[in-house]
Write an enzyme that holds these catalytic residues in place. Structure first.
Site: not given
Length: 354
Positions: A40, A317, A70
């Site tokens: 950028c 889980c 950018c």
């Protein structure tokens, strides 16, 4: 989560505008609220104002918007005109929920858009648009402000657009709540990335990584089941789980005591309660869980209940793997699952040797 030493490497690449890092990382700039490519041309931020991400989706969900200089998602040398057109359309109206009619108005084939976005960014266009909406809502939660109508400091999105995007995901804005039940949502920073916690004054309803696939749908299901709105704020269960998570990641906690509100079918609740019986440092299979709850043939249903868990880490889980030893799936991502299992095994082993 990107290691600290790699962040320094990325920052140096940003300062030097090294083109070989294109597509390797994106940088979110806290002071402007945008995320950029490594090359950028804009003035470079200080290191402490940078957050680094490996994918554009992570940056979007962390509440950053694409840089207008950018153009990290629509640079001409990297993507097609179709992608550029769609990214621009999202930025013109980030709160929009896309339909087939929206694609037709732009003379764009929805299936083509899906394929091109998936190939370039690893997510479909609909997932991109959803991540953009969710990022707007999470930005407000992260800021901790209770005033949905507040204008965004960067001045890019309109106040009404921000309010609409937040309300569509979290429910009505405060001025419209009336006597509707309210759940509070907070942004929690952890070693494995930011999480969102949702609770009332009595119990925790949801704890998920903000980049979890389908998080927006989870929040929508939650507020519909509870007939509530979700607004930024804190509550005793949120403060409790934030403290417990800090101890967990430091290896000081083996059991969570924050009160939970489980929203699911009787079968799902049986599975979730059984998950909480798995000791830290140990693993089991979906088939073993099915046997433990007296339904030996229901291992597929167990797997589905496992995936429907909305309380990551607390209802573990991640301690369930496939019968053949493969890690299986995890809503927070396989890398996080592997890290959690390794972390728990390490400190459970240390505890046994004391």
């Amino acid at each position: 989560m990107i290691p600290a030493d790699l962040k320094l490497v990325y920052y140096r690449a940003l300062i030097d505008k090294k083109s070989e890092y294109e597509g390797i990382f994106y940088v979110g700039v806290k002071t402007t609220g945008v995320f950029c490519r490594p090359t950028c041309p804009a003035r470079k931020p200080k290191f402490e104002n940078c957050e680094f991400y490996e994918t554009a989706k992570e940056a979007l969900l962390a509440s950053f918007r694409p840089c207008q200089r950018c153009r990290p998602l629509s640079h001409p040398s990297h993507v097609s005109e179709l992608i550029q057109k769609l990214v621009h359309a999202v930025e013109e109206n980030p709160e929009r929920r896309w339909t087939e009619e929206d694609f037709r108005k732009l003379s764009v084939d929805a299936s083509t858009a899906r394929r091109q976005f998936k190939k370039r960014f690893g997510m479909t266009f609909v997932e991109y648009a959803r991540a953009r909406r969710m990022g707007i809502a999470l930005k407000h939660i992260r800021a901790g402000s209770a005033v949905i109508e507040a204008q965004l400091s960067a001045g890019y999105e309109s106040g009404s657009g921000f309010r609409d995007a937040f309300s569509r995901i979290m429910g009505a804005a405060p001025a419209q709540l009336g006597n509707q039940p309210i759940l509070k949502a907070s942004w929690l920073d952890t070693q494995l990335g930011p999480m969102i916690a949702i609770a009332d004054d009595e119990a925790l309803y949801l704890l998920e990584f903000v980049d979890r696939r389908g998080l927006e749908r989870e929040v929508e299901r939650l507020r519909r089941r509870t007939k509530s709105s979700v607004i930024p704020g804190s509550a005793p269960p949120i403060r409790s789980i934030e403290s417990e998570l800090e101890d967990y990641f430091e290896g000081k906690l083996t059991e969570f005591n924050t009160p939970l509100r489980l929203l699911g079918s009787p079968f799902q609740k049986r599975v979730w309660e059984q998950l909480r019986e798995i000791p830290p440092g140990q693993i089991t299979s979906y088939a073993d869980i099915a046997v433990a709850i007296g339904k030996p043939g229901a291992y597929r249903a167990v797997a589905q209940a496992n995936g429907a868990n909305q309380l990551a880490i607390v209802i573990p889980c991640h301690r369930v793997i496939n019968l053949n030893g493969d890690l299986g799936g995890y809503g927070g991502g396989i890398l996080r699952k592997r890290w959690l299992l390794g972390h728990e095994k390490k400190w459970s082993t240390e505890e046994q040797t004391r």
